[in-house]
Design an enzyme around this catalytic site. Structure first.
Site, PDB file in Angstrom:
ATOM      1  N   LEU A  16       3.550   0.321   3.062  1.00  0.00           N
ATOM      2  CA  LEU A  16       2.533  -0.517   3.698  1.00  0.00           C
ATOM      3  C   LEU A  16       3.078  -1.906   4.012  1.00  0.00           C
ATOM      4  O   LEU A  16       2.787  -2.479   5.055  1.00  0.00           O
ATOM      5  CB  LEU A  16       1.293  -0.656   2.795  1.00  0.00           C
ATOM      6  N   ASP A  35      10.760  -7.906  -2.552  1.00  0.00           N
ATOM      7  CA  ASP A  35      10.699  -6.509  -2.994  1.00  0.00           C
ATOM      8  C   ASP A  35      11.934  -6.273  -3.857  1.00  0.00           C
ATOM      9  O   ASP A  35      12.940  -6.978  -3.707  1.00  0.00           O
ATOM     10  CB  ASP A  35      10.734  -5.546  -1.784  1.00  0.00           C
ATOM     11  N   LEU A  54       9.600  -7.575  -9.818  1.00  0.00           N
ATOM     12  CA  LEU A  54       8.372  -8.245 -10.297  1.00  0.00           C
ATOM     13  C   LEU A  54       8.434  -8.566 -11.782  1.00  0.00           C
ATOM     14  O   LEU A  54       7.603  -9.319 -12.294  1.00  0.00           O
ATOM     15  CB  LEU A  54       7.152  -7.340 -10.054  1.00  0.00           C
ATOM     16  N   SER A 113      -6.649   0.538  -5.256  1.00  0.00           N
ATOM     17  CA  SER A 113      -6.628   1.888  -4.677  1.00  0.00           C
ATOM     18  C   SER A 113      -7.924   2.631  -4.953  1.00  0.00           C
ATOM     19  O   SER A 113      -8.592   2.395  -5.975  1.00  0.00           O
ATOM     20  CB  SER A 113      -5.465   2.678  -5.288  1.00  0.00           C
ATOM     21  N   ASN A 114      -8.230   3.555  -4.059  1.00  0.00           N
ATOM     22  CA  ASN A 114      -9.375   4.463  -4.284  1.00  0.00           C
ATOM     23  C   ASN A 114      -9.195   5.263  -5.568  1.00  0.00           C
ATOM     24  O   ASN A 114     -10.171   5.774  -6.118  1.00  0.00           O
ATOM     25  CB  ASN A 114      -9.567   5.369  -3.066  1.00  0.00           C
ATOM     26  N   TYR A 142      -1.833   5.799 -12.700  1.00  0.00           N
ATOM     27  CA  TYR A 142      -1.705   4.920 -11.531  1.00  0.00           C
ATOM     28  C   TYR A 142      -3.058   4.286 -11.189  1.00  0.00           C
ATOM     29  O   TYR A 142      -3.169   3.071 -11.015  1.00  0.00           O
ATOM     30  CB  TYR A 142      -1.146   5.738 -10.359  1.00  0.00           C
ATOM     31  N   SER A 171      -6.623   5.899   2.426  1.00  0.00           N
ATOM     32  CA  SER A 171      -5.386   6.578   2.854  1.00  0.00           C
ATOM     33  C   SER A 171      -4.826   5.820   4.055  1.00  0.00           C
ATOM     34  O   SER A 171      -5.282   6.012   5.181  1.00  0.00           O
ATOM     35  CB  SER A 171      -5.686   8.022   3.249  1.00  0.00           C
ATOM     36  N   CYS A 172      -3.848   4.964   3.796  1.00  0.00           N
ATOM     37  CA  CYS A 172      -3.312   4.110   4.864  1.00  0.00           C
ATOM     38  C   CYS A 172      -2.064   4.760   5.445  1.00  0.00           C
ATOM     39  O   CYS A 172      -0.968   4.657   4.887  1.00  0.00           O
ATOM     40  CB  CYS A 172      -3.028   2.712   4.312  1.00  0.00           C
TER      41      CYS A 172
HETATM   42  C1  15L Z   1      -2.926   5.869  -2.829  1.00  0.00           C
HETATM   43  O1  15L Z   1      -3.296   4.982  -3.593  1.00  0.00           O
HETATM   44  C2  15L Z   1      -1.496   6.228  -2.683  1.00  0.00           C
HETATM   45  O2  15L Z   1      -0.645   5.117  -2.786  1.00  0.00           O
HETATM   46  C3  15L Z   1      -1.206   6.987  -1.404  1.00  0.00           C
HETATM   47  O3  15L Z   1       0.057   7.616  -1.533  1.00  0.00           O
HETATM   48  C4  15L Z   1      -2.279   8.027  -1.075  1.00  0.00           C
HETATM   49  O4  15L Z   1      -2.263   9.044  -2.028  1.00  0.00           O
HETATM   50  C5  15L Z   1      -3.642   7.365  -1.051  1.00  0.00           C
HETATM   51  O5  15L Z   1      -3.888   6.646  -2.237  1.00  0.00           O
HETATM   52  C6  15L Z   1      -4.773   8.380  -0.844  1.00  0.00           C
HETATM   53  O6  15L Z   1      -5.637   8.515  -1.699  1.00  0.00           O
HETATM   54  O7  15L Z   1      -4.763   9.054   0.201  1.00  0.00           O
END
Ligand code: 15L
Length: 273
Positions: A16, A35, A54, A113-114, A142, A171-172
């Site tokens: 991203l 990075d 980091l 994240s979702n 995660y 989902s990017c």
């Molecule tokens: C995320 O957080 C991941 O980084 C990515 O690889 C996808 O799995 C995405 O979510 C998703 O839920 O589609």
């Protein structure tokens, strides 16, 4: 905050970060990129790059000095082999970023994240769309690290008045890839426009945004986007005919918002229906 102070982007060489850097630089943002991996290809105009882990708190603090915003996209982006894999980058690294923001007087935009909500059922007859203040239901270590990151922002806002925006990314990808993405897709352009709004917003406090395009089938409802004056412009619906048949044969994957992440390490013998 302002578009005129430099912006630090962690995770700049990642999936991203790389495209985001190009879009933000094209919009006139002065970028400091960092990075642990080398930046792939040519640097965007006006940007500098420092290869940095980091884990080095002092180095991250130095990179952040003078910046108005830290876009924190660094860290492990998927479930790795167990808890240890997220400990350094996602937990310690996030702490170093917040300490750097506190010292610099910068706002943080956290790439959440979702998967911090993955074990919520998908909306339908039995479940409504999620609102921003719904309960966390991480589907992996995660996802749990993203809960931690969001709540670190909460702590730094309540205690130190460090502003932060939690972007709960769906989902990017360049285009939506499967039926689930009719709900979760987030275009790269919508992500970049969101970051510009989050950098420029006069005040955010501790804010929460669902990171999805304007998908009619979205899993998610209300959030703090009015604070930023941001609305997504793209939609996964244009790909419906192509992707709506792309579903998993595993009922567990289709039941929950987090999809395949929910099925990882699912104990053998525990029902999937
Ligand atoms: C995320 O957080 C991941 O980084 C990515 O690889 C996808 O799995 C995405 O979510 C998703 O839920 O589609």
């Amino acid at each position: 905050m302002s578009l005129h102070r430099p912006v630090l982007l962690t995770g700049a060489s990642g999936r991203l970060g790389h495209g985001l850097a190009a879009r933000l630089a094209a919009a006139g943002v002065v970028l400091r990129l960092t990075d642990r991996h080398a930046f792939p290809g040519a640097l965007p105009p006006g940007a500098s790059f420092t290869q940095q882990d980091l884990g080095d708190a002092a180095a991250i603090a130095e990179l952040a000095l003078g910046c108005g915003t830290i876009l924190h996209f660094g860290g492990v982006p998927n479930e790795g082999p167990g808890f240890e894999s997220i400990l350094d980058a996602n937990l310690r690294g996030c702490f170093h970023v917040y300490e750097a923001a506190r010292a610099a007087g910068a706002r943080v935009v956290f790439a959440s994240s979702n998967h911090a909500f993955g074990f919520h059922p998908r909306p339908g007859e039995a479940a409504a769309r999620l609102e921003a203040d719904c309960a966390y239901r991480p589907d992996t270590f995660y996802g749990l690290s993203k809960v931690y990151g969001e709540q670190m922002g909460r702590l730094y806002w309540d205690k130190h008045a460090v502003e932060s925006v939690q972007l709960r990314i769906g989902s990017c990808t360049a285009t939506p890839q499967d039926a689930r993405a009719l709900a979760t897709w987030f275009s790269h352009d919508d992500l970049a426009r969101f970051c510009l709004a989050a950098i420029a917003a006069p005040r955010t406090g501790w804010a929460v945004i669902w990171g999805a395009s304007a998908n009619p089938a979205s899993f998610w409802g209300g959030d703090d986007r009015a604070l930023l004056g941001w609305e997504p412009q793209d939609s996964a619906e244009a790909w419906r005919a192509e992707i709506e048949g792309r579903v998993s044969a595993d009922p567990l994957v289709e039941r929950f918002q987090g999809g395949a992440f929910c099925a990882l390490d699912w104990p053998p013998g525990r029902g999937r229906g």
